[in-house]
Scaffold this active site. Structure first.
Site, PDB file in Angstrom:
ATOM      1  N   PRO A  65      51.872  61.380  35.525  1.00 12.53           N
ATOM      2  CA  PRO A  65      51.786  60.679  36.099  1.00 12.53           C
ATOM      3  C   PRO A  65      51.494  59.133  36.705  1.00 12.53           C
ATOM      4  O   PRO A  65      51.735  58.586  35.209  1.00 12.53           O
ATOM      5  CB  PRO A  65      49.933  61.342  36.907  1.00 12.53           C
ATOM      6  CG  PRO A  65      49.974  61.391  34.963  1.00 12.53           C
ATOM      7  CD  PRO A  65      50.937  61.778  34.686  1.00 12.53           C
ATOM      8  N   ASP A  66      52.465  58.673  37.843  1.00  7.96           N
ATOM      9  CA  ASP A  66      51.984  57.385  37.667  1.00  7.96           C
ATOM     10  C   ASP A  66      50.089  56.841  37.586  1.00  7.96           C
ATOM     11  O   ASP A  66      49.263  57.785  37.784  1.00  7.96           O
ATOM     12  CB  ASP A  66      52.482  56.867  38.650  1.00  7.96           C
ATOM     13  CG  ASP A  66      52.218  56.717  40.286  1.00  7.96           C
ATOM     14  OD1 ASP A  66      50.550  57.452  40.120  1.00  7.96           O
ATOM     15  OD2 ASP A  66      52.458  56.366  41.022  1.00  7.96           O
ATOM     16  N   PHE A  67      49.997  55.532  37.310  1.00 13.29           N
ATOM     17  CA  PHE A  67      48.890  54.792  37.860  1.00 13.29           C
ATOM     18  C   PHE A  67      48.003  54.972  39.354  1.00 13.29           C
ATOM     19  O   PHE A  67      46.626  54.459  39.042  1.00 13.29           O
ATOM     20  CB  PHE A  67      48.682  53.027  37.144  1.00 13.29           C
ATOM     21  CG  PHE A  67      48.931  53.053  36.176  1.00 13.29           C
ATOM     22  CD1 PHE A  67      48.099  53.944  34.753  1.00 13.29           C
ATOM     23  CD2 PHE A  67      50.399  52.730  35.384  1.00 13.29           C
ATOM     24  CE1 PHE A  67      48.229  53.477  33.274  1.00 13.29           C
ATOM     25  CE2 PHE A  67      50.934  53.551  34.103  1.00 13.29           C
ATOM     26  CZ  PHE A  67      49.722  53.491  32.917  1.00 13.29           C
ATOM     27  N   ARG A  68      48.962  54.680  39.925  1.00 15.31           N
ATOM     28  CA  ARG A  68      48.083  53.791  41.783  1.00 15.31           C
ATOM     29  C   ARG A  68      49.015  54.602  42.990  1.00 15.31           C
ATOM     30  O   ARG A  68      47.567  54.668  43.451  1.00 15.31           O
ATOM     31  CB  ARG A  68      48.168  52.576  41.850  1.00 15.31           C
ATOM     32  CG  ARG A  68      47.262  51.409  40.686  1.00 15.31           C
ATOM     33  CD  ARG A  68      48.233  50.202  41.107  1.00 15.31           C
ATOM     34  NE  ARG A  68      47.475  49.009  39.469  1.00 15.31           N
ATOM     35  CZ  ARG A  68      48.121  49.057  39.170  1.00 15.31           C
ATOM     36  NH1 ARG A  68      49.231  49.772  38.036  1.00 15.31           N
ATOM     37  NH2 ARG A  68      47.595  48.479  37.440  1.00 15.31           N
ATOM     38  N   ASN A 140      56.562  51.501  30.409  1.00 13.07           N
ATOM     39  CA  ASN A 140      55.793  52.251  30.860  1.00 13.07           C
ATOM     40  C   ASN A 140      55.550  52.663  29.046  1.00 13.07           C
ATOM     41  O   ASN A 140      56.838  51.578  27.803  1.00 13.07           O
ATOM     42  CB  ASN A 140      56.895  53.027  30.899  1.00 13.07           C
ATOM     43  CG  ASN A 140      57.059  53.228  32.512  1.00 13.07           C
ATOM     44  OD1 ASN A 140      56.180  52.405  33.193  1.00 13.07           O
ATOM     45  ND2 ASN A 140      58.341  54.348  32.796  1.00 13.07           N
ATOM     46  N   ASP A 142      55.702  55.746  27.069  1.00 11.95           N
ATOM     47  CA  ASP A 142      56.033  56.996  27.415  1.00 11.95           C
ATOM     48  C   ASP A 142      56.989  57.221  26.247  1.00 11.95           C
ATOM     49  O   ASP A 142      57.799  58.433  25.648  1.00 11.95           O
ATOM     50  CB  ASP A 142      56.514  57.736  28.195  1.00 11.95           C
ATOM     51  CG  ASP A 142      56.779  57.533  29.665  1.00 11.95           C
ATOM     52  OD1 ASP A 142      58.618  56.945  29.358  1.00 11.95           O
ATOM     53  OD2 ASP A 142      56.657  57.007  30.193  1.00 11.95           O
ATOM     54  N   HIS A 159      54.753  46.171  27.764  1.00 15.27           N
ATOM     55  CA  HIS A 159      53.441  46.596  28.024  1.00 15.27           C
ATOM     56  C   HIS A 159      53.574  47.488  25.856  1.00 15.27           C
ATOM     57  O   HIS A 159      52.609  47.530  26.351  1.00 15.27           O
ATOM     58  CB  HIS A 159      53.123  47.119  28.731  1.00 15.27           C
ATOM     59  CG  HIS A 159      52.776  46.518  30.254  1.00 15.27           C
ATOM     60  ND1 HIS A 159      52.588  47.365  30.993  1.00 15.27           N
ATOM     61  CD2 HIS A 159      52.476  45.214  29.940  1.00 15.27           C
ATOM     62  CE1 HIS A 159      52.104  45.897  32.147  1.00 15.27           C
ATOM     63  NE2 HIS A 159      52.199  44.734  31.535  1.00 15.27           N
TER      64      HIS A 159
END
Ligand code: OAD
Length: 303
Positions: A65-68, A140, A142, A159
């Site tokens: 899933p993304d964040f927003r 990302n 991941d 990040h």
């Protein structure tokens, strides 16, 4: 210097000839088939140093899933952690006082468990193999860019990453595999100084890796900026987008318009699902078969 100036001028003329000029300061942008045609021939025939910026929308087709995004985004589904605000889960100050929400979430987020790179990751790898990728900047954590085979010197994990771990108090490095095992068992790893150890993913309130600042050079050298699946809401990452010269074409591939896209003459956008857009773009460039083959070969080998 002269070479750079020449490249800027020829880049500008090339861009002018393939991408429609628009009046400044009007939020407008070229879209869909018009964009695909102009940008694809520009990529195929002219580009030598593309900068890619990526966010969580690059990995949603892989099942992360993304964040927003309303409803499905991570920040909309954190009720069980009882956080004062969603971003607290990645806030260093909050972590110091209450590390357990992050520890619980990290058990799901650790890379290499069940998620695989998708066609869009392999498109970036293909850009590299064609000698056209200057750098990929990703938000990302991941690890799917690495898994798709984009080499380390082309990749800036702005990040941070789960591939290393350190103490948030004294900064000492710890074996990432041991830290991972502690977190997977539901505990916080402690340093000899008694500080908490966490994977080196960048929390709000922490510095970005020094390599991130390479973008000051890359943005001056790039002939195309491609932005993949990000809301461009988080700084300083989003600022890369505005650091490229105004006459450098920018291409946004996202579900919706974000950031400063649409305010420049050479802004272009492919609206919709990233995989569909990438497929169409690859088809127009003439790389469709090659991309599918790369994806299928690599993913078959690693599943
Ligand atoms: P966001 O969730 O803010 O934005 C993801 C963007 O991708 C949105 O614009 C979505 O519409 C779009 N998107 C999602 N799936 C897509 C698909 N299949 N096709 C096309 N577009 C799609 O994620 P980021 O911009 O990556 O920071 O968020 C930036 C940072 O905020 C993250 O790195 C994280 C977070 O707080 C830290 O953890 C420090």
């Amino acid at each position: 210097m002269v070479l750079t100036a020449l490249r800027l001028i020829t880049g500008f003329i090339d861009a002018c000839s393939v991408l429609k000029c628009r009046p400044p300061n009007i939020r407008n942008y070229s879209t869909s088939s018009e964009t695909i045609k102009a940008v694809s021939s520009y990529i195929r025939d002219k580009c030598e140093s593309i900068v890619v910026m990526a966010g969580a929308g690059l990995s949603t087709p892989s099942g992360i899933p993304d964040f927003r995004s309303p409803g499905t985004g991570l920040y909309h589904n954190l009720q069980k952690y009882n956080l004062p605000y969603p971003e607290a889960i990645f806030d260093i100050q909050y972590f110091v006082n209450n590390p357990m929400p992050f520890i619980t979430l990290a058990q799901e987020l650790y890379p290499g468990q069940k998620y695989r790179p998708n066609l869009a990751h392999y498109f970036v790898r293909l850009l590299h193999e064609k000698g056209k990728l200057l750098r990929m900047y990703t938000q990302n954590i991941d690890g799917l860019e690495r898994l798709s085979g984009i080499p380390g010197d082309k990749l800036i994990e702005a990040h941070g990453t789960f591939h290393s771990a350190s103490c948030i108090v004294c900064g000492d490095e710890h074996d990432p595999e041991i830290v991972k095992q502690t977190i997977l068992s539901g505990k916080v790893h402690l340093c000899h100084c008694k500080g908490y150890v966490k994977p080196d993913i960048v929390f709000f309130g922490e510095q970005l890796p020094a390599k991130f600042w390479l973008h000051n050079l890359d943005t001056a050298d790039t002939d195309l900026l491609i932005v993949l699946g990000t809301s461009l809401e988080v700084q300083p990452f989003a600022s890369i987008c505005d650091a490229v010269p105004r006459n450098t074409p920018r291409l946004l591939i996202n579900r919706e318009l974000v950031g400063s896209f649409g305010y420049r003459d050479f802004d272009n956008m492919l609206v919709g699902d990233i995989i569909e857009s990438i497929r169409n773009l690859a088809k127009d460039i003439g790389w469709e078969e090659e991309l599918s083959k790369l994806y299928e070969t690599c993913e078959k080998r690693s599943t």
